[in-house]
Design an enzyme around this catalytic site. Structure first.
Site, PDB file in Angstrom:
ATOM      1  N   CYS A   1      15.129  28.272  48.901  1.00  0.00           N
ATOM      2  CA  CYS A   1      14.031  28.135  49.856  1.00  0.00           C
ATOM      3  C   CYS A   1      13.415  29.507  50.187  1.00  0.00           C
ATOM      4  O   CYS A   1      12.737  30.092  49.358  1.00  0.00           O
ATOM      5  CB  CYS A   1      14.516  27.411  51.107  1.00  0.00           C
ATOM      6  SG  CYS A   1      13.181  26.679  52.071  1.00  0.00           S
TER       7      CYS A   1
ATOM      8  N   HIS B   1      17.578  22.298  49.048  1.00  0.00           N
ATOM      9  CA  HIS B   1      18.778  22.529  49.842  1.00  0.00           C
ATOM     10  C   HIS B   1      19.805  21.451  49.523  1.00  0.00           C
ATOM     11  O   HIS B   1      19.471  20.374  49.034  1.00  0.00           O
ATOM     12  CB  HIS B   1      18.463  22.454  51.337  1.00  0.00           C
ATOM     13  CG  HIS B   1      17.684  23.607  51.866  1.00  0.00           C
ATOM     14  ND1 HIS B   1      18.236  24.852  52.039  1.00  0.00           N
ATOM     15  CD2 HIS B   1      16.393  23.688  52.286  1.00  0.00           C
ATOM     16  CE1 HIS B   1      17.317  25.660  52.561  1.00  0.00           C
ATOM     17  NE2 HIS B   1      16.190  24.987  52.702  1.00  0.00           N
TER      18      HIS B   1
END
Length: 496
Positions: A339, A435
């Site tokens: 991310c 994630h």
């Protein structure tokens, strides 16, 4: 004891942050669910950069997602209607019922609270309508009387919703008698009257040695002593929400075959990505703190998520970690950016609208041929796919779009969405928005095989379930659960 008349509610507040409120609520959610009750967790206001994506298309604090799991239900935005995600020392992104509503400095946020109470009570009402029991978690300390005006997180909510309160103190940090008695001393009388009992958490040693302490607290406060809870060792197997958990020492693994280094940046987010790796017996996850170089013997440098990528990138460079990272790659090491870490690995980071701070563009680390443009729109979605020939399930939670020729070498294929992420030409540097990769045993096993760690057969999700069951049993032994239900039903204490 028979099931209580629906609906009931009980709020757990603390004498301070990180006294164990979140885990106690999770354990009680599992314990009461096992008794056949319909339980819902609720936290009016949370402050955390460790968040979870909900099936109803929003985000909530990671602790409330774990509590929902403990109660056997899907997480909902109504379980945490106000979420604050710190972006700087004085400002935070404000999430209301799962959606970003902008940013606010601490002083400005205080002015927003009266309007936010309506959303809090709306969400609470929705949960009450579907539950036998709502377990409410407070935030920070119940004794923060400087923040009492317009409070929505602790006594302000308890008074508005008329929910009885149990106060939790942490004996492991010391001064638990003073912290509990002191809370009674500083609270306004009407607030103190909402507290019906107390719990002392994280006790070590012979409980008989603290019997007089429990009696002293009860006599000085007038609150019921509801349990002395011994330290629960398996808490480390459950996802933590507060970044304070990153300061806790990790168990030594002298026989570990693989070292993974993670630089701890000031605005680290979704750090529970590390939990499954730390659970692996053959993996030593090294949390690299400021002032410490990245270890030269790491097989993988993992750049975690960030709530303020540009600011954290500046801190990364200030620490000299960019130089360490290049040396690591020259030695043949691997790099994974998750991310915000993925965004840092690109050629540039642009924030034209000032989403994270002053508008502008900064150079990235230049290890992936991609560029990121930040925007106010946040992508929140659960994903499944495959990477490296291994399937995975996870989620995306990010602001910004990343494009460039490096995406022609994607990291993963997302079901229904196509290529995702980027890989360097030599395959040693990888960036992804996904994630939760390592929570999937299949994907984690692929990574460990690539890094040279022996297979362990670890079932991570089963371990989380076992830890929740153990926590529930632990609380059953040491807390008067029947009395908690009586308090939730406003049954007076039968004194001897």
């Amino acid at each position: 004891m028979t099931a209580p008349r629906s609906p009931l509610a009980l709020m757990f507040q603390g004498t301070g942050s990180d006294v164990g409120k979140s885990l106690i609520v999770a354990g009680l959610a599992r314990a009461f669910t096992r008794r056949g009750l319909i339980v819902r967790p609720f936290k009016p206001q949370n402050m955390s950069n460790n968040a979870a994506v909900t099936p109803d298309g929003g985000e909530i604090g990671r602790a409330q997602a774990l509590q929902a799991r403990a109660a056997g239900v899907a997480p909902s935005v109504h379980m945490n209607p106000v979420l604050l995600k710190p972006q700087s020392e004085i400002g935070a992104q404000v999430i209301v019922q799962g959606r970003a509503q902008g940013t606010a400095k601490a002083a400005d946020y205080q002015k927003l609270k009266p309007a936010l109470m309506a959303a809090v009570l709306d969400s609470y009402g929705r949960l009450r309508a579907e539950a036998d029991l709502v377990l409410v978690e407070g935030a920070g300390s119940a004794s923060e009387i400087n923040l009492r005006a317009n409070d929505i997180a602790n006594m302000g909510f308890a008074r508005a919703a008329q929910v009885p309160v149990i106060l939790i103190g942490d004996i492991d940090r010391g001064g638990v008698i003073a912290s509990l008695v002191g809370t009674k001393a500083v609270l306004p009388e009407d607030d103190a009257a909402m507290i019906r009992g107390f719990l002392v958490n994280r006790f070590r040693g012979d409980p008989a040695l603290f019997a007089a302490g429990m009696e002293a607290i009860a006599s000085r406060t007038g609150w019921e002593a509801l349990g002395l809870i011994p330290f629960f060792t398996d808490a480390r197997r459950l996802p933590a929400e507060d970044a304070l958990a990153l300061d806790a020492p990790t168990p030594a693994k002298p026989g570990a075959r693989v070292k993974i280094a993670v630089p701890l940046l000031p605005r680290i987010a979704n750090f529970d990505d590390l939990d499954p790796l730390e659970a692996e017996p053959g993996v030593d996850v090294v949390r690299v703190r400021p002032g410490t170089p990245l270890p030269a013997d790491a097989a993988l440098i993992l750049l975690p998520g960030s709530k303020s990528t540009i600011a954290d990138l500046a801190d990364f460079r200030r620490e000299g970690w960019d130089i360490d990272l290049l040396a690591h790659i020259r030695r043949g090491g691997r790099v994974l950016g998750l991310c915000g870490g993925y965004q840092m690995l690109g050629r540039s980071l642009s924030d034209p609208d000032g989403v994270e701070g002053p508008p502008g563009t900064v150079p990235g680390l230049g290890l992936l041929e991609v560029d990121t443009v930040l925007s106010g729109e946040k992508r929140l979605v659960a994903v499944t796919g495959s990477a490296g020939g291994a399937p995975f399930s996870g989620y995306e939670m990010h602001m910004g779009v990343t494009e460039g020729p490096g995406r022609a070498r994607p990291f993963a294929l997302i079901d229904g969405a196509g290529p995702e992420g980027a890989v360097s030409p030599d395959g040693r540097v990888i960036g992804t928005y996904a994630h939760g990769l390592f929570s999937d045993d299949r994907q984690r096993a692929h990574w460990l095989a690539t890094l040279g760690a022996p297979p362990s057969g670890l079932d991570y999700e089963a371990g989380v379930e076992a830890a929740l069951d153990a926590l529930a049993a632990h609380l059953e032994r040491h807390v008067d659960l029947d009395r908690l239900l009586e308090i939730a039903a406003n049954v007076p204490h039968a004194r001897a």
